[in-house]
Design a protein around this motif. Sequence first.
Motif, PDB file in Angstrom:
ATOM      1  N   UNK A 113      50.176  16.834  -9.807  1.00 24.85           N
ATOM      2  CA  UNK A 113      49.968  16.123 -11.072  1.00 24.85           C
ATOM      3  C   UNK A 113      48.500  15.817 -11.334  1.00 24.85           C
ATOM      4  N   UNK A 114      47.672  15.912 -10.312  1.00 21.45           N
ATOM      5  CA  UNK A 114      46.259  15.560 -10.437  1.00 21.45           C
ATOM      6  C   UNK A 114      45.389  16.769 -10.752  1.00 21.45           C
ATOM      7  N   UNK A 115      46.008  17.888 -11.125  1.00 20.70           N
ATOM      8  CA  UNK A 115      45.251  19.101 -11.434  1.00 20.70           C
ATOM      9  C   UNK A 115      45.441  19.507 -12.887  1.00 20.70           C
ATOM     10  N   UNK A 171      23.041  12.296  -1.532  1.00 21.14           N
ATOM     11  CA  UNK A 171      23.838  13.337  -0.878  1.00 21.14           C
ATOM     12  C   UNK A 171      24.658  14.169  -1.845  1.00 21.14           C
ATOM     13  N   UNK A 172      25.340  13.515  -2.805  1.00 25.58           N
ATOM     14  CA  UNK A 172      26.317  14.211  -3.622  1.00 25.58           C
ATOM     15  C   UNK A 172      25.927  14.236  -5.097  1.00 25.58           C
ATOM     16  N   UNK A 173      26.288  15.322  -5.813  1.00 25.32           N
ATOM     17  CA  UNK A 173      26.187  15.316  -7.282  1.00 25.32           C
ATOM     18  C   UNK A 173      27.220  14.355  -7.863  1.00 25.32           C
ATOM     19  N   UNK A 174      27.090  14.048  -9.142  1.00 22.91           N
ATOM     20  CA  UNK A 174      27.896  13.000  -9.767  1.00 22.91           C
ATOM     21  C   UNK A 174      29.385  13.206  -9.559  1.00 22.91           C
ATOM     22  N   UNK A 175      29.885  14.424  -9.730  1.00 26.95           N
ATOM     23  CA  UNK A 175      31.317  14.688  -9.610  1.00 26.95           C
ATOM     24  C   UNK A 175      31.865  14.314  -8.242  1.00 26.95           C
ATOM     25  N   UNK A 176      31.022  14.360  -7.227  1.00 19.05           N
ATOM     26  CA  UNK A 176      31.467  14.111  -5.847  1.00 19.05           C
ATOM     27  C   UNK A 176      30.960  12.783  -5.304  1.00 19.05           C
ATOM     28  N   UNK A 177      30.365  11.963  -6.140  1.00 15.39           N
ATOM     29  CA  UNK A 177      29.640  10.778  -5.669  1.00 15.39           C
ATOM     30  C   UNK A 177      30.459   9.495  -5.799  1.00 15.39           C
ATOM     31  N   UNK A 178      30.804   8.833  -4.680  1.00 15.43           N
ATOM     32  CA  UNK A 178      31.472   7.532  -4.759  1.00 15.43           C
ATOM     33  C   UNK A 178      30.605   6.475  -5.435  1.00 15.43           C
ATOM     34  N   UNK A 179      29.316   6.513  -5.203  1.00 14.34           N
ATOM     35  CA  UNK A 179      28.446   5.495  -5.793  1.00 14.34           C
ATOM     36  C   UNK A 179      28.354   5.642  -7.310  1.00 14.34           C
ATOM     37  N   UNK A 180      28.501   6.878  -7.822  1.00 12.72           N
ATOM     38  CA  UNK A 180      28.416   7.108  -9.267  1.00 12.72           C
ATOM     39  C   UNK A 180      29.773   6.910  -9.941  1.00 12.72           C
ATOM     40  N   UNK A 181      30.831   7.509  -9.378  1.00 15.89           N
ATOM     41  CA  UNK A 181      32.136   7.421 -10.032  1.00 15.89           C
ATOM     42  C   UNK A 181      32.809   6.073  -9.805  1.00 15.89           C
ATOM     43  N   UNK A 182      32.777   5.582  -8.570  1.00 20.36           N
ATOM     44  CA  UNK A 182      33.430   4.304  -8.281  1.00 20.36           C
ATOM     45  C   UNK A 182      32.474   3.133  -8.489  1.00 20.36           C
ATOM     46  N   UNK A 183      31.308   3.194  -7.862  1.00 23.00           N
ATOM     47  CA  UNK A 183      30.377   2.078  -7.958  1.00 23.00           C
ATOM     48  C   UNK A 183      29.856   1.844  -9.366  1.00 23.00           C
ATOM     49  N   UNK A 184      29.369   2.899 -10.004  1.00 18.05           N
ATOM     50  CA  UNK A 184      28.767   2.761 -11.330  1.00 18.05           C
ATOM     51  C   UNK A 184      29.818   2.768 -12.436  1.00 18.05           C
ATOM     52  N   UNK A 185      30.615   3.823 -12.506  1.00 18.11           N
ATOM     53  CA  UNK A 185      31.533   3.977 -13.640  1.00 18.11           C
ATOM     54  C   UNK A 185      32.690   2.967 -13.590  1.00 18.11           C
ATOM     55  N   UNK A 208      37.213  19.540  -4.079  1.00 17.07           N
ATOM     56  CA  UNK A 208      38.320  18.793  -4.672  1.00 17.07           C
ATOM     57  C   UNK A 208      38.625  17.530  -3.880  1.00 17.07           C
ATOM     58  N   UNK A 209      38.643  17.625  -2.572  1.00 19.87           N
ATOM     59  CA  UNK A 209      38.912  16.456  -1.728  1.00 19.87           C
ATOM     60  C   UNK A 209      37.831  15.402  -1.907  1.00 19.87           C
ATOM     61  N   UNK A 210      36.579  15.839  -1.921  1.00 21.56           N
ATOM     62  CA  UNK A 210      35.489  14.876  -2.063  1.00 21.56           C
ATOM     63  C   UNK A 210      35.482  14.235  -3.452  1.00 21.56           C
ATOM     64  N   UNK A 211      35.823  14.991  -4.490  1.00 22.55           N
ATOM     65  CA  UNK A 211      35.872  14.423  -5.841  1.00 22.55           C
ATOM     66  C   UNK A 211      36.926  13.325  -5.925  1.00 22.55           C
ATOM     67  N   UNK A 212      38.109  13.564  -5.336  1.00 17.50           N
ATOM     68  CA  UNK A 212      39.156  12.543  -5.340  1.00 17.50           C
ATOM     69  C   UNK A 212      38.733  11.340  -4.511  1.00 17.50           C
ATOM     70  N   UNK A 213      38.118  11.598  -3.383  1.00 16.64           N
ATOM     71  CA  UNK A 213      37.638  10.505  -2.544  1.00 16.64           C
ATOM     72  C   UNK A 213      36.583   9.679  -3.278  1.00 16.64           C
ATOM     73  N   UNK A 214      35.775  10.348  -4.107  1.00 15.99           N
ATOM     74  CA  UNK A 214      34.702   9.656  -4.829  1.00 15.99           C
ATOM     75  C   UNK A 214      35.219   8.795  -5.965  1.00 15.99           C
ATOM     76  N   UNK A 215      36.429   9.101  -6.463  1.00 14.69           N
ATOM     77  CA  UNK A 215      36.974   8.302  -7.556  1.00 14.69           C
ATOM     78  C   UNK A 215      37.511   9.096  -8.713  1.00 14.69           C
ATOM     79  N   UNK A 272      45.063  23.320  -4.417  1.00 14.61           N
ATOM     80  CA  UNK A 272      46.110  22.302  -4.433  1.00 14.61           C
ATOM     81  C   UNK A 272      46.662  22.078  -3.027  1.00 14.61           C
ATOM     82  N   UNK A 273      46.972  23.154  -2.342  1.00 13.70           N
ATOM     83  CA  UNK A 273      47.525  23.047  -0.993  1.00 13.70           C
ATOM     84  C   UNK A 273      46.510  22.453  -0.016  1.00 13.70           C
ATOM     85  N   UNK A 274      45.223  22.707  -0.256  1.00 17.15           N
ATOM     86  CA  UNK A 274      44.191  22.128   0.594  1.00 17.15           C
ATOM     87  C   UNK A 274      44.099  20.623   0.456  1.00 17.15           C
TER      88      UNK A 274
END
Length: 540
Positions: free
Chosen positions: A21-23, A241-255, A285-292, A318-320
């Motif tokens: 459902x997340x794709x 370390x990470x671009x915006x799509x993969x960044x916890x500080x940008x997606x979770x912290x900032x947004x 994909x895993x890092x993007x979800x982890x980032x937020x 998806x399987x990964x």
Amino acid sequence: MMKHRIRQLIDSLSLEHKVGQLFMLAFAGPDLAYARQLVEQYQIGGFYLTDDNAADPQQAAALNLELQKLAALRSVDAPLILGVDQEGAWSVLTDFTDTGPGNLALGVVDDVALTAQQYQSMALQMQALGYNTLLAPCVDVNSNPDNPIIGQRSFGAEPALVSRHSSAAVTAILQTGMLACAKHFPGHGDTATDSHNGLPVVDLALTELLDTHLQPFVAAIEAGVPLLMTSHICYPQLDAEFPATLSPSILTGLLRQQLGFDGVILTDSMNMGAMRRHYGPVEAAVQALRAGADMIMLSEEHYENAVTDYQTLQRQTIEGVIAAVQSGELAPGVIDAALQRVLLLRYQLAEPKIRPVPDGAAVAAEAARRACRVLRDEAGMLPLQQPFYLACMADPAEYTQIRNSRGIGPNDAVPASSVLQAALQQAGAQVEVLSWPVLAGWLERGQRPELPLLLLSEDYPLPGSRLNLPRQRERVQQCLQAWGGQVLLLALRSDTELSAYPQLQTYLCSYSSRRCSALAATAMLLAQPVTLPAEPAINL
């Protein structure tokens, strides 16, 4: 009540059904068999659709209806998100819809009511065909004039202007019952690299971003935008370390935490060059979800299906993600939280209510007319005296990029310069069209034109490529150096080139490379109304 019901539903789902459902995926051509597999077996949450999937309104309506019927039979019967890049300068079904001149021209006019009308028109036209999500507006502040991918997709370079038009666009889309998606967070406007090809870097501090590029996103959030799309851009002062799509500080912290966005975070396509050349598909994909991020969009890889087994790549991704949860690499709570937001959004999608489609052509024509500006006319050459010569500075072969098999981008059947030539002919103008080789021969021989010479410069926001702007500029400068006051320049594009021509006396700019803007520019050149046969209307 709805949140409680969704939590109960999530608790009843298998991990495989949760992750699917997340794709948001794309598929090649009219491959409904594969799309059916994605819905029924992988339980995906939505599709990114283009002209590659449906070449006319009838095909689009039939496809969208079939996809939603498949989704309604699942245990999670929420409507699929069916998204299209209908944003003005980029569009689908361009031959059948009224895109208007694009965001840059709307920003030049700076009438938020007109912007709202334009976006309402685009949304209702898409809604009539069964789409439910505009991947728009593009709210990037285009502060870099050499930006190769945003350009006319942006309302402009001033944060306050972009903010008020972003808010108007979001509000207008939502009022139709469609979903809006502001992009590309935290801003793609200060880049000189196209993220379809490479990984851009924007070295700005948070304080600078809050004063500039983030303002339109704040405005969109305040307007109630339900989706935000990420950008594949490195902001080293926000995350080393990470671009915006993969960044916890940008997606979770900032947004999420600082800006307070509680809607769905959708990644830009994870198969664009910025991602593909630096990260593996599952890793990203895993890092993007982890980032937020809440939804992973894979909308690029199928354009290379001649050399890439895109279906296998999608399934493996998806399987990964499923395997990452099973191994403990990705916490189950991350999946559940993302799915809660995604399902809350999808269940709020009402049954399509086909409303009367407004006269979008009239709105587009007004916007194009009001945006067209004479920025120089020192010699009083406008309206243009006839007869005159006309020459395009772009090479004809370059126009093949405007509509390509990828199905994304401007998607015009003919370039704006060809529309202008047809409009001149329709108006009975006395004009002789010259090719660049003819002008080059005149320059070489020192021959002077006998008539005024109208040059056309042109640009389009093309994904992964662009017209040869340096060569166009060089040709204009050669003509100016040789023929001076006989030269007029019409820009079917932005006005950023004007500073390169201090000796140019007459300059007309449309701030758009759309059909409606070519017609508006023709009318201004001749000081008379011009028309062409109407495009086919949506007729279901």
